[in-house]
Design a protein around this motif. Structure first.
Motif, PDB file in Angstrom:
ATOM      1  N   HIS A 130       0.827  -1.204   0.000  1.00 39.66           N
ATOM      2  CA  HIS A 130       0.000   0.000   0.000  1.00 39.66           C
ATOM      3  C   HIS A 130       0.867   1.262   0.000  1.00 39.66           C
ATOM      4  CE1 HIS A 130      -3.170   2.846   0.985  1.00 39.66           C
ATOM      5  NE2 HIS A 130      -4.031   1.886   0.665  1.00 39.66           N
ATOM      6  N   PRO A 131       0.514   2.257  -0.818  1.00 37.66           N
ATOM      7  CA  PRO A 131       1.325   3.478  -0.909  1.00 37.66           C
ATOM      8  C   PRO A 131       1.413   4.273   0.385  1.00 37.66           C
ATOM      9  CG  PRO A 131      -0.752   3.730  -2.095  1.00 37.66           C
ATOM     10  CD  PRO A 131      -0.619   2.281  -1.765  1.00 37.66           C
ATOM     11  N   ASP A 132       0.453   4.105   1.301  1.00 36.00           N
ATOM     12  CA  ASP A 132       0.542   4.821   2.576  1.00 36.00           C
ATOM     13  C   ASP A 132       1.736   4.343   3.408  1.00 36.00           C
ATOM     14  OD1 ASP A 132      -1.602   6.337   1.909  1.00 36.00           O
ATOM     15  OD2 ASP A 132      -3.008   5.419   3.309  1.00 36.00           O
ATOM     16  N   ILE A 133       2.142   3.090   3.216  1.00 36.67           N
ATOM     17  CA  ILE A 133       3.345   2.591   3.902  1.00 36.67           C
ATOM     18  C   ILE A 133       4.570   3.323   3.365  1.00 36.67           C
ATOM     19  CG2 ILE A 133       4.759   0.550   4.363  1.00 36.67           C
ATOM     20  CD1 ILE A 133       2.234  -1.140   4.016  1.00 36.67           C
ATOM     21  N   TYR A 134       4.581   3.534   2.053  1.00 35.99           N
ATOM     22  CA  TYR A 134       5.661   4.310   1.433  1.00 35.99           C
ATOM     23  C   TYR A 134       5.637   5.756   1.940  1.00 35.99           C
ATOM     24  CZ  TYR A 134       8.068   6.831  -2.361  1.00 35.99           C
ATOM     25  OH  TYR A 134       8.878   7.660  -3.096  1.00 35.99           O
ATOM     26  N   ALA A 135       4.441   6.330   2.080  1.00 33.13           N
ATOM     27  CA  ALA A 135       4.317   7.701   2.580  1.00 33.13           C
ATOM     28  C   ALA A 135       4.888   7.826   3.990  1.00 33.13           C
ATOM     29  CB  ALA A 135       2.855   8.139   2.564  1.00 33.13           C
ATOM     30  N   MET A 136       4.597   6.845   4.846  1.00 24.88           N
ATOM     31  CA  MET A 136       5.136   6.860   6.205  1.00 24.88           C
ATOM     32  C   MET A 136       6.658   6.778   6.183  1.00 24.88           C
ATOM     33  SD  MET A 136       2.973   7.335   8.576  1.00 24.88           S
ATOM     34  CE  MET A 136       4.118   6.900   9.890  1.00 24.88           C
ATOM     35  N   ASP A 137       7.187   6.002   5.249  1.00 19.41           N
ATOM     36  CA  ASP A 137       8.636   5.889   5.119  1.00 19.41           C
ATOM     37  C   ASP A 137       9.243   7.231   4.713  1.00 19.41           C
ATOM     38  OD1 ASP A 137      10.874   3.764   5.051  1.00 19.41           O
ATOM     39  OD2 ASP A 137      11.175   4.826   3.158  1.00 19.41           O
ATOM     40  N   LEU A 138       8.570   7.946   3.809  1.00 17.14           N
ATOM     41  CA  LEU A 138       9.041   9.278   3.418  1.00 17.14           C
ATOM     42  C   LEU A 138       9.104  10.207   4.625  1.00 17.14           C
ATOM     43  CD1 LEU A 138       7.119  10.002   0.062  1.00 17.14           C
ATOM     44  CD2 LEU A 138       9.443   9.148   0.350  1.00 17.14           C
ATOM     45  N   ILE A 139       8.048  10.174   5.430  1.00 16.15           N
ATOM     46  CA  ILE A 139       7.977  11.049   6.601  1.00 16.15           C
ATOM     47  C   ILE A 139       9.078  10.721   7.602  1.00 16.15           C
ATOM     48  CG2 ILE A 139       6.570  11.653   8.617  1.00 16.15           C
ATOM     49  CD1 ILE A 139       4.097  11.178   6.794  1.00 16.15           C
ATOM     50  N   LEU A 140       9.262   9.435   7.889  1.00 16.04           N
ATOM     51  CA  LEU A 140      10.266   9.016   8.867  1.00 16.04           C
ATOM     52  C   LEU A 140      11.676   9.384   8.430  1.00 16.04           C
ATOM     53  CD1 LEU A 140       8.846   5.493   9.831  1.00 16.04           C
ATOM     54  CD2 LEU A 140       8.832   7.572  11.227  1.00 16.04           C
ATOM     55  N   ASN A 141      11.885   9.483   7.115  1.00 15.12           N
ATOM     56  CA  ASN A 141      13.211   9.809   6.594  1.00 15.12           C
ATOM     57  C   ASN A 141      13.346  11.280   6.203  1.00 15.12           C
ATOM     58  OD1 ASN A 141      14.815   7.149   6.375  1.00 15.12           O
ATOM     59  ND2 ASN A 141      12.842   6.608   5.492  1.00 15.12           N
ATOM     60  N   GLY A 142      12.344  12.084   6.567  1.00 19.15           N
ATOM     61  CA  GLY A 142      12.419  13.509   6.292  1.00 19.15           C
ATOM     62  C   GLY A 142      12.313  13.866   4.822  1.00 19.15           C
ATOM     63  N   GLU A 143      11.700  12.989   4.023  1.00 19.09           N
ATOM     64  CA  GLU A 143      11.525  13.249   2.595  1.00 19.09           C
ATOM     65  C   GLU A 143      10.186  13.947   2.370  1.00 19.09           C
ATOM     66  OE1 GLU A 143      13.689  12.467   0.226  1.00 19.09           O
ATOM     67  OE2 GLU A 143      15.016  10.963   1.104  1.00 19.09           O
ATOM     68  N   HIS A 144      10.124  14.772   1.324  1.00 24.45           N
ATOM     69  CA  HIS A 144       8.904  15.531   1.069  1.00 24.45           C
ATOM     70  C   HIS A 144       8.298  15.255  -0.298  1.00 24.45           C
ATOM     71  CE1 HIS A 144       9.475  17.810   4.744  1.00 24.45           C
ATOM     72  NE2 HIS A 144      10.736  17.972   4.396  1.00 24.45           N
ATOM     73  N   LYS A 145       8.950  14.430  -1.093  1.00 23.74           N
ATOM     74  CA  LYS A 145       8.383  14.082  -2.387  1.00 23.74           C
ATOM     75  C   LYS A 145       8.996  12.780  -2.893  1.00 23.74           C
ATOM     76  CE  LYS A 145      11.588  16.927  -5.108  1.00 23.74           C
ATOM     77  NZ  LYS A 145      11.678  18.022  -6.102  1.00 23.74           N
ATOM     78  N   ILE A 146       8.353  12.216  -3.889  1.00 21.66           N
ATOM     79  CA  ILE A 146       8.817  10.964  -4.476  1.00 21.66           C
ATOM     80  C   ILE A 146      10.071  11.221  -5.301  1.00 21.66           C
ATOM     81  CG2 ILE A 146       8.215   9.097  -6.067  1.00 21.66           C
ATOM     82  CD1 ILE A 146       5.283   9.641  -5.399  1.00 21.66           C
ATOM     83  N   SER A 147      11.048  10.324  -5.171  1.00 17.33           N
ATOM     84  CA  SER A 147      12.260  10.406  -5.988  1.00 17.33           C
ATOM     85  C   SER A 147      12.744   9.000  -6.299  1.00 17.33           C
ATOM     86  CB  SER A 147      13.362  11.187  -5.263  1.00 17.33           C
ATOM     87  OG  SER A 147      13.865  10.433  -4.169  1.00 17.33           O
ATOM     88  N   PHE A 148      13.604   8.879  -7.297  1.00 15.82           N
ATOM     89  CA  PHE A 148      14.174   7.575  -7.615  1.00 15.82           C
ATOM     90  C   PHE A 148      14.957   7.025  -6.428  1.00 15.82           C
ATOM     91  CE2 PHE A 148      14.264   8.637 -12.410  1.00 15.82           C
ATOM     92  CZ  PHE A 148      13.015   8.070 -12.579  1.00 15.82           C
ATOM     93  N   ASP A 149      15.654   7.910  -5.711  1.00 16.03           N
ATOM     94  CA  ASP A 149      16.479   7.460  -4.586  1.00 16.03           C
ATOM     95  C   ASP A 149      15.628   6.872  -3.463  1.00 16.03           C
ATOM     96  OD1 ASP A 149      18.850   8.112  -5.811  1.00 16.03           O
ATOM     97  OD2 ASP A 149      19.065  10.050  -4.815  1.00 16.03           O
ATOM     98  N   ASN A 150      14.531   7.585  -3.064  1.00 11.95           N
ATOM     99  CA  ASN A 150      13.752   7.027  -1.956  1.00 11.95           C
ATOM    100  C   ASN A 150      12.877   5.856  -2.400  1.00 11.95           C
ATOM    101  OD1 ASN A 150      11.242   8.334  -2.847  1.00 11.95           O
ATOM    102  ND2 ASN A 150      12.015  10.229  -1.906  1.00 11.95           N
ATOM    103  N   LEU A 151      12.537   5.790  -3.683  1.00 17.81           N
ATOM    104  CA  LEU A 151      11.848   4.599  -4.185  1.00 17.81           C
ATOM    105  C   LEU A 151      12.773   3.382  -4.104  1.00 17.81           C
ATOM    106  CD1 LEU A 151       9.915   5.905  -7.325  1.00 17.81           C
ATOM    107  CD2 LEU A 151       8.896   4.908  -5.268  1.00 17.81           C
ATOM    108  N   LYS A 152      14.037   3.577  -4.463  1.00 20.81           N
ATOM    109  CA  LYS A 152      15.004   2.476  -4.407  1.00 20.81           C
ATOM    110  C   LYS A 152      15.216   2.009  -2.972  1.00 20.81           C
ATOM    111  CE  LYS A 152      19.760   1.229  -5.640  1.00 20.81           C
ATOM    112  NZ  LYS A 152      21.002   1.663  -6.333  1.00 20.81           N
ATOM    113  N   ALA A 153      15.395   2.964  -2.055  1.00 20.61           N
ATOM    114  CA  ALA A 153      15.613   2.607  -0.653  1.00 20.61           C
ATOM    115  C   ALA A 153      14.410   1.861  -0.083  1.00 20.61           C
ATOM    116  CB  ALA A 153      15.898   3.863   0.164  1.00 20.61           C
ATOM    117  N   PHE A 154      13.210   2.343  -0.397  1.00 22.08           N
ATOM    118  CA  PHE A 154      11.992   1.695   0.093  1.00 22.08           C
ATOM    119  C   PHE A 154      11.839   0.301  -0.515  1.00 22.08           C
ATOM    120  CE2 PHE A 154       7.353   0.934  -0.163  1.00 22.08           C
ATOM    121  CZ  PHE A 154       7.047   0.987   1.195  1.00 22.08           C
ATOM    122  N   ALA A 155      12.156   0.173  -1.793  1.00 22.25           N
ATOM    123  CA  ALA A 155      12.051  -1.123  -2.468  1.00 22.25           C
ATOM    124  C   ALA A 155      13.015  -2.136  -1.865  1.00 22.25           C
ATOM    125  CB  ALA A 155      12.325  -0.955  -3.961  1.00 22.25           C
TER     126      ALA A 155
END
Length: 230
Positions: A130-155
């Motif tokens: 679910h994308p909300d899990i990805y959203a929580m990961d962005l928040i916990l890592n201080g990210e504010h938008k989708i990027s290739f780097d945080n998509l890779k880390a989350f994946a």
């Protein structure tokens, strides 16, 4: 004649909607970090190299990314992205097993609204994170938008093999490890044209300017944001 035309159209439709699948092959030659494999693999497809130590013992030793045809590049492999785990020092050898798309059954879908998300998950019979899990990961890592780097880390942390990104014209299929688009699929048609965010819980920490605001719920903001992923 009509039956033949129907079958041709059906086959084309099935082909057009097909997601990349796992490919198992072997390494046939090694030149430092560049290898050749026995099977032609689409460029940008990522996977793993498995080395056999005999006595039924084997281990993942490297990450691999296809550079097209039967060529590929190898990289150090770190299990689940955890840098505290020790790296296996084995070198890549001829005959090592390669699994491209080892996690391609696990998907993250970025869609403009819940209806699009629901229809896509019904269409593609795979495991969706679910994308909300990805959203929580962005928040916990201080990210504010989708990027290739945080998509890779989350994946890497969640064993996700593919990211489906819904644009205005189509669905782009991204390998988050290589950051390469592998395919373009037809869009999901929906009646809902009011939502603007791929996240369905309310996350104030995620930039409203990136996906629009509640008072200005237009697809334009969503599509502009998706177009800025890099």
């Amino acid at each position: 004649m009509k039956k033949l035309l129907f079958l041709l159209l059906l086959n084309y439709s099935l082909f057009a909607d097909t997601l990349p699948n796992r490919i198992t092959t072997t390494i046939t030659s090694v030149d430092t970090n560049n290898v050749q494999v026995a099977t032609s693999v689409p460029q940008g497809t990522s996977g793993i190299v498995i080395h056999s130590y005999g006595n039924k013992l084997s281990a993942i030793t490297h990450l691999i990314v296809s550079t097209g045809d039967k060529q590929a590049t190898i990289y150090p492999y770190q299990e689940l992205g955890d840098t505290k785990l020790p790296n296996i020092k084995s070198s890549v050898e001829k005959g090592d097993k390669v699994i491209f798309g080892n996690f391609y059954s696990n998907l993250l879908l970025i869609a403009p609204n819940e209806e699009s998300y629901r229809k896509a998950t019904q269409k593609f019979k795979r495991n969706f994170i679910h994308p909300d899990i990805y959203a929580m990961d962005l928040i916990l890592n201080g990210e504010h938008k989708i990027s290739f780097d945080n998509l890779k880390a989350f994946a890497q942390k969640n064993q996700i093999g593919l990211v489906l990104i819904t644009t205005k014209e189509n669905i782009m299929v991204l390998d988050p490890i290589s950051s390469k688009y592998l395919a373009t699929l037809p869009p999901i048609t929906t009646l809902n044209t009011t939502a603007i965010s791929p996240f369905y819980a309310r996350f104030e920490q995620i930039s409203n300017g990136f996906f629009g605001t509640e008072s200005n719920q237009k697809f334009l903001e969503y599509y502009q944001g998706i177009g800025q992923i890099q």
